[in-house]
Design a protein around this motif. Structure first.
Motif, PDB file in Angstrom:
ATOM      1  N   GLU A  42       0.798  -1.260  -0.206  1.00  0.00           N
ATOM      2  CA  GLU A  42       0.028   0.188   0.037  1.00  0.00           C
ATOM      3  C   GLU A  42       0.814   1.197   0.100  1.00  0.00           C
ATOM      4  OE1 GLU A  42      -3.171   0.263  -0.334  1.00  0.00           O
ATOM      5  OE2 GLU A  42      -3.494  -1.728  -0.349  1.00  0.00           O
ATOM      6  N   LEU A  45       2.551   1.648  -3.817  1.00  0.00           N
ATOM      7  CA  LEU A  45       1.518   1.971  -4.980  1.00  0.00           C
ATOM      8  C   LEU A  45       1.436   3.473  -5.140  1.00  0.00           C
ATOM      9  CD1 LEU A  45      -1.213  -0.585  -4.508  1.00  0.00           C
ATOM     10  CD2 LEU A  45       0.335  -0.476  -6.388  1.00  0.00           C
ATOM     11  N   SER A  51       0.692   4.143 -11.097  1.00  0.00           N
ATOM     12  CA  SER A  51      -0.440   3.642 -10.565  1.00  0.00           C
ATOM     13  C   SER A  51      -1.162   4.155  -9.327  1.00  0.00           C
ATOM     14  CB  SER A  51       0.240   2.297  -9.988  1.00  0.00           C
ATOM     15  OG  SER A  51       1.183   2.778  -8.911  1.00  0.00           O
ATOM     16  N   ARG A  52      -0.506   5.513  -9.039  1.00  0.00           N
ATOM     17  CA  ARG A  52      -1.214   6.148  -7.817  1.00  0.00           C
ATOM     18  C   ARG A  52      -2.424   6.576  -8.024  1.00  0.00           C
ATOM     19  NH1 ARG A  52       1.359  10.677  -8.406  1.00  0.00           N
ATOM     20  NH2 ARG A  52       3.262   9.871  -7.148  1.00  0.00           N
ATOM     21  N   TYR A  55      -4.975   3.255  -9.028  1.00  0.00           N
ATOM     22  CA  TYR A  55      -5.126   2.500  -7.696  1.00  0.00           C
ATOM     23  C   TYR A  55      -6.347   3.020  -6.835  1.00  0.00           C
ATOM     24  CZ  TYR A  55      -4.252   0.182  -3.177  1.00  0.00           C
ATOM     25  OH  TYR A  55      -4.607  -0.848  -2.116  1.00  0.00           O
ATOM     26  N   ARG A  56      -6.079   4.393  -6.531  1.00  0.00           N
ATOM     27  CA  ARG A  56      -7.397   4.964  -5.693  1.00  0.00           C
ATOM     28  C   ARG A  56      -8.412   4.984  -6.490  1.00  0.00           C
ATOM     29  NH1 ARG A  56      -3.620  10.178  -3.696  1.00  0.00           N
ATOM     30  NH2 ARG A  56      -2.222   9.144  -2.341  1.00  0.00           N
ATOM     31  N   THR A  59     -10.017   1.263  -6.493  1.00  0.00           N
ATOM     32  CA  THR A  59     -10.223   0.819  -5.206  1.00  0.00           C
ATOM     33  C   THR A  59     -11.720   1.412  -4.725  1.00  0.00           C
ATOM     34  OG1 THR A  59      -8.746   2.372  -4.166  1.00  0.00           O
ATOM     35  CG2 THR A  59      -8.116  -0.154  -4.300  1.00  0.00           C
ATOM     36  N   GLU A 129      -8.110   1.027 -15.715  1.00  0.00           N
ATOM     37  CA  GLU A 129      -8.370   0.338 -14.378  1.00  0.00           C
ATOM     38  C   GLU A 129      -8.666  -1.223 -14.286  1.00  0.00           C
ATOM     39  OE1 GLU A 129     -10.573   4.483 -12.690  1.00  0.00           O
ATOM     40  OE2 GLU A 129     -11.793   2.820 -13.411  1.00  0.00           O
ATOM     41  N   PHE A 132      -5.265  -2.593 -14.757  1.00  0.00           N
ATOM     42  CA  PHE A 132      -4.496  -2.574 -13.432  1.00  0.00           C
ATOM     43  C   PHE A 132      -4.889  -3.602 -12.567  1.00  0.00           C
ATOM     44  CE2 PHE A 132      -4.274  -1.113  -8.981  1.00  0.00           C
ATOM     45  CZ  PHE A 132      -2.976  -0.925  -8.670  1.00  0.00           C
ATOM     46  N   TYR A 136      -2.578  -6.328 -10.900  1.00  0.00           N
ATOM     47  CA  TYR A 136      -2.178  -6.404  -9.413  1.00  0.00           C
ATOM     48  C   TYR A 136      -2.616  -7.838  -8.957  1.00  0.00           C
ATOM     49  CZ  TYR A 136      -3.367  -5.276  -4.514  1.00  0.00           C
ATOM     50  OH  TYR A 136      -3.348  -5.058  -3.013  1.00  0.00           O
ATOM     51  N   THR A 183       2.631  -1.455 -12.672  1.00  0.00           N
ATOM     52  CA  THR A 183       3.234  -2.373 -11.714  1.00  0.00           C
ATOM     53  C   THR A 183       4.393  -3.123 -11.992  1.00  0.00           C
ATOM     54  OG1 THR A 183       1.675  -4.010 -12.978  1.00  0.00           O
ATOM     55  CG2 THR A 183       0.703  -3.194 -11.252  1.00  0.00           C
TER      56      THR A 183
END
Length: 512
Positions: A42, A45, A51-52, A55-56, A59, A129, A132, A136, A183
């Motif tokens: 965590e 990332l 990926s910042r 990823y947010r 999720t 997304e 990713f 991931y 990644t």
């Protein structure tokens, strides 16, 4: 018997030094891996510009979907109608549940996934997304498998830790070159986190010895040859020191592992030639597996071509072919076997050793003198039990058949008892096949073909009694015999190394 009690608090608070010592503190390996997946990953990332943001956002959208389906039964039914199964909602206490929940989303095609988001009034997932998420889950797959292994309840010895970590790092680094810029650095970050958090374990002497002494791993999990040799020397030294104090103990039996863990522990090469048993002194050696027994007795071979030695665990059988009343080769073979056992710290139990003579000649002019082992005469018998089958000196199978019939008839009582409590015919048939048919057909391909008609009727009579009890048609002994013989013949034909492979010759195709 007098029992004296001691106050533990007073003993620990005394001024004596070195009398009481606590074992070294060891961190929970499962919890440490959990910290790597939940904290270290965590933290990495957000540091990656690629990926910042994605990823947010992904999720957040996934959390909104989980919240919607967990709080609304209508939303849950809508999702189940589209993908034909329910989503997995993560829990806060287990990181694996978060991975499983994301992995379930990646199993849904993006078109169906966005259909669900649209019908629930949520923002749809973009192609970037979705890509990713898939990458991931691919990178984190080895970590979740390792976490499941260490959290298991069966066969979780201390020796499992190091091989799990080494293979985890190896499998994670293999994914380094197959990732996009989102990644691409994640596998290396996971490996570095493992090396930092498990720095005291990776080169621990106790952890290394625990791993290489575990029969499942031994030295096979090492990828570095230099490190394998170094640990081999360490194991040799430790085993020799231990063997000088106490004899070798039999290792505990291990239950089979599940297939996913077998896939995780895939070794490049097998190293079964170097174990704790073959590096200690001979007087402390004990065979602990069929492979070790085969290695230990590989030089126990007949010295005459007319003789055969059959070795099966602790039962050794010498078969000699005697022509023209010349028993020299056979008796020399027995004497050679006795000498070999003495030279290899093995003992022949003369009281349990039997000799059976199969002489089918019409006229037997003289009696056969007994064989002597270490000065004791070996008892001559007319029949003996070999691997569950009774062999008679006249090569008839009446004794073997009567023993099997008697044992099977005793099992019929339990079958009748199950019938009285109104169990289904399927359960009765399963019980019959496991406890009665298995007895009647033990080694059937060897002896049934030479049974007399009376013995065959007695065997089939047990089957008929079982048919009346179960109320179903059961396979006859004759059908089972033919099936077993055909199966044995097919296996021999396929196995070119089988001694009887040359007895089977396929027919040439006939011209039309």
């Amino acid at each position: 018997l007098e029992v004296s009690f001691t106050d533990v608090g007073q003993a620990l608070s005394s001024d004596s030094e070195g009398q009481f010592t606590l074992p070294p503190r060891m961190k929970c390996a499962s919890h440490t891996l959990n910290l790597i997946s939940s904290n270290d990953v965590e933290k990495w990332l957000p540091t990656n510009s690629e990926s910042r943001v994605v990823y947010r956002s992904v999720t957040a959208k996934s959390s909104a979907l989980w919240t919607k389906t967990s709080r609304s039964s209508i939303a849950s039914e809508l999702v189940e109608d589209v993908i034909k199964r329910k989503l997995i909602v993560p829990t806060a206490t287990r990181w694996n549940s978060f991975y499983d929940a994301l992995y379930r989303i990646t199993e849904i095609p993006i078109t169906e996934l966005n259909t669900i988001f649209s019908q629930l009034g949520l923002k749809c997932i973009t192609e970037k997304e979705y890509q990713f998420l898939r990458e991931y889950c691919t990178v984190l797959k080895p970590l979740t498998t390792a976490l499941d292994i260490l959290q298991g309840e069966d066969n979780r010895y201390y020796g499992t830790l190091l091989p799990t970590l080494e293979i985890l790092m190896s499998k994670t680094l293999e994914l380094q070159n197959e990732r996009s810029r989102m990644t691409v650095g994640l596998p290396d970050a996971i490996v570095q986190a493992i090396k930092v958090r498990f720095s005291t374990v990776l080169d621990s002497k106790d952890a290394l010895l625990a791993a290489v002494s575990l029969p499942k791993f031994k030295l096979r999990w090492f990828r570095d040859d230099e490190r394998r040799v170094r640990v081999r020397v360490l194991l040799t030294t430790e085993c020799r020191e231990e063997s000088s104090h106490e004899p070798m103990m039999r290792p505990a039996e291990q239950t089979p592992s599940i297939s996913s863990q077998d896939d995780f522990f895939s070794f490049e090469k097998e190293d079964t030639s170097y174990t704790a048993e073959n590096i200690i002194k001979p007087e402390h050696w004990r065979p602990t597996s069929p492979i070790l027994y085969s290695l230990f007795t590989h030089d126990c071979v007949p010295i005459y071509g007319s003789n055969t030695i059959i070795k099966y665990v602790d039962d050794t059988t010498v078969i000699g072919l005697i022509r023209d009343n010349d028993k020299t080769a056979y008796r020399d073979e027995v004497k050679h076997l006795s000498t070999w056992c003495h030279d290899n710290n093995q003992t022949l139990n003369t009281q349990k050793t039997k000799e059976i003579i199969i002489d089918l000649r019409r006229s037997r002019s003289q009696a056969h003198p007994p064989v002597y082992i270490s000065g004791a005469a070996v008892e001559q018998v007319t029949s003996f039990k070999f691997l569950g089958t009774h062999i008679s000196s006249d090569l008839t199978w009446s004794l073997n058949s009567s023993v099997l019939v008697k044992k099977a008839q005793q099992r019929l009582y339990f079958l009748r008892s199950l019938k009285k409590v109104h169990l289904s015919p399927r359960i009765l048939v399963n019980f019959y096949r496991c406890t009665i048919e298995s007895i009647l057909t033990n080694g059937i391909s060897v002896w049934y073909g030479n049974c007399c008609a009376a013995d065959r009727k007695a065997l089939q009579r047990v089957v008929k009694m079982a048919q009346r009890i179960t109320g179903t048609q059961l396979p006859t002994i004759q059908d089972i015999y033919h099936k077993r013989c055909l199966g044995r013949a097919r296996n021999i034909i396929k196995d070119v190394s089988h001694p009887n492979h040359g007895l089977f010759t396929l027919l040439s195709p006939q011209p039309h």
